[in-house]
Design a protein around this motif. Sequence first.
Motif, mmCIF file in Angstrom:
data_model
loop_
_atom_site.group_PDB
_atom_site.id
_atom_site.type_symbol
_atom_site.label_atom_id
_atom_site.label_comp_id
_atom_site.label_asym_id
_atom_site.label_seq_id
_atom_site.Cartn_x
_atom_site.Cartn_y
_atom_site.Cartn_z
ATOM 1 N N ARG A 165 0.831 -1.198 0.000
ATOM 2 C CA ARG A 165 0.000 0.000 0.000
ATOM 3 C C ARG A 165 0.866 1.249 0.000
ATOM 4 N N ILE A 166 0.524 2.154 -0.895
ATOM 5 C CA ILE A 166 1.240 3.421 -1.011
ATOM 6 C C ILE A 166 0.210 4.535 -1.102
ATOM 7 N N SER A 167 0.606 5.739 -0.712
ATOM 8 C CA SER A 167 -0.327 6.865 -0.691
ATOM 9 C C SER A 167 0.181 7.994 -1.570
ATOM 10 N N THR A 168 -0.755 8.677 -2.184
ATOM 11 C CA THR A 168 -0.436 9.883 -2.946
ATOM 12 C C THR A 168 -1.659 10.781 -2.951
ATOM 13 N N GLY A 169 -1.482 12.027 -2.568
ATOM 14 C CA GLY A 169 -2.607 12.949 -2.540
ATOM 15 C C GLY A 169 -3.725 12.439 -1.657
ATOM 16 N N ASP A 170 -4.924 12.383 -2.218
ATOM 17 C CA ASP A 170 -6.112 11.955 -1.467
ATOM 18 C C ASP A 170 -6.406 10.476 -1.622
ATOM 19 N N TRP A 171 -5.454 9.697 -2.154
ATOM 20 C CA TRP A 171 -5.727 8.300 -2.470
ATOM 21 C C TRP A 171 -4.721 7.359 -1.840
ATOM 22 N N GLU A 172 -5.226 6.198 -1.407
ATOM 23 C CA GLU A 172 -4.372 5.090 -1.005
ATOM 24 C C GLU A 172 -4.459 4.031 -2.100
ATOM 25 N N LEU A 173 -3.294 3.610 -2.580
ATOM 26 C CA LEU A 173 -3.212 2.647 -3.670
ATOM 27 C C LEU A 173 -2.731 1.307 -3.135
ATOM 28 N N SER A 174 -3.352 0.241 -3.605
ATOM 29 C CA SER A 174 -2.921 -1.114 -3.265
ATOM 30 C C SER A 174 -2.352 -1.756 -4.520
ATOM 31 N N VAL A 175 -1.075 -2.091 -4.483
ATOM 32 C CA VAL A 175 -0.378 -2.700 -5.615
ATOM 33 C C VAL A 175 -0.250 -4.192 -5.333
ATOM 34 N N VAL A 176 -0.840 -5.020 -6.177
ATOM 35 C CA VAL A 176 -0.817 -6.471 -5.966
ATOM 36 C C VAL A 176 0.548 -7.003 -6.365
ATOM 37 N N ARG A 177 1.215 -7.678 -5.442
ATOM 38 C CA ARG A 177 2.549 -8.214 -5.710
ATOM 39 C C ARG A 177 2.492 -9.618 -6.305
ATOM 40 N N VAL A 178 1.676 -10.495 -5.705
ATOM 41 C CA VAL A 178 1.507 -11.866 -6.203
ATOM 42 C C VAL A 178 0.116 -11.933 -6.820
ATOM 43 N N LEU A 179 0.045 -12.063 -8.134
ATOM 44 C CA LEU A 179 -1.213 -11.916 -8.847
ATOM 45 C C LEU A 179 -2.104 -13.152 -8.700
ATOM 46 N N ASP A 180 -3.408 -12.906 -8.659
ATOM 47 C CA ASP A 180 -4.406 -13.972 -8.617
ATOM 48 C C ASP A 180 -4.877 -14.198 -10.050
#
Length: 211
Positions: A165-180
């Motif tokens: 999870r990373i944040s920028t501005g007004d948003w929290e982003l979830s980056v999937v590391r191990v893909l489903d």
Amino acid sequence: MAHIYQADLNPGKMELISAWLPSASWFPGTAELAIERVGSFRFDDPEGDVGLETHLVAAGANVLQVPLSYRGAPLEGAEDHFIGTMEHSVLGRRWVYDACGDPVYAQALAASILSGEGQADQYFENNGVREEIPPTLDVLASGLPDGGELVEGPQPGPADLTVERISTGDWELSVVRVLDLGGEATADPALTAQWNGQDVPVLLAWALPAS
């Protein structure tokens, strides 16, 4: 559009990724797993200073998402995300980072997801003629509904995914590391991808308003 240089790299991108991945806390397996390229895509840095390229790689039965940022100088405060340096025959020395620690990547990922633009087109310059590079992945960004209002609100992704999870501005982003690879991508606004042999859209990242 992303201008791709026809250049020699030392070490190569896959060499850097293969050496770094086993040290990542989310890496599923052992250092003996062979790392193979599935495909890649890019985002644009509006300032044109940072290269932003996401690689999907196969490690055993898993497909992993490895976003990289390429910089012409070290990124202060990102030592924990430093992967290594490589020599670029056109641009010189490049400092390579796990892009989840690079604020330029966070901004570009959020812009892609929320605008619905997906990946950047890529091209070579060949004797002054622009030649577009066919994409290796079909990347789709959902964007926000018209008017920027979500009727049901942003939907979080599946709780059992390995994400960063990373944040920028007004948003929290979830980056999937191990893909489903078999799951249903239901986390709008989100970024998904398909590729040759992968007919079901795979969830790469999603956005939620920062709390």
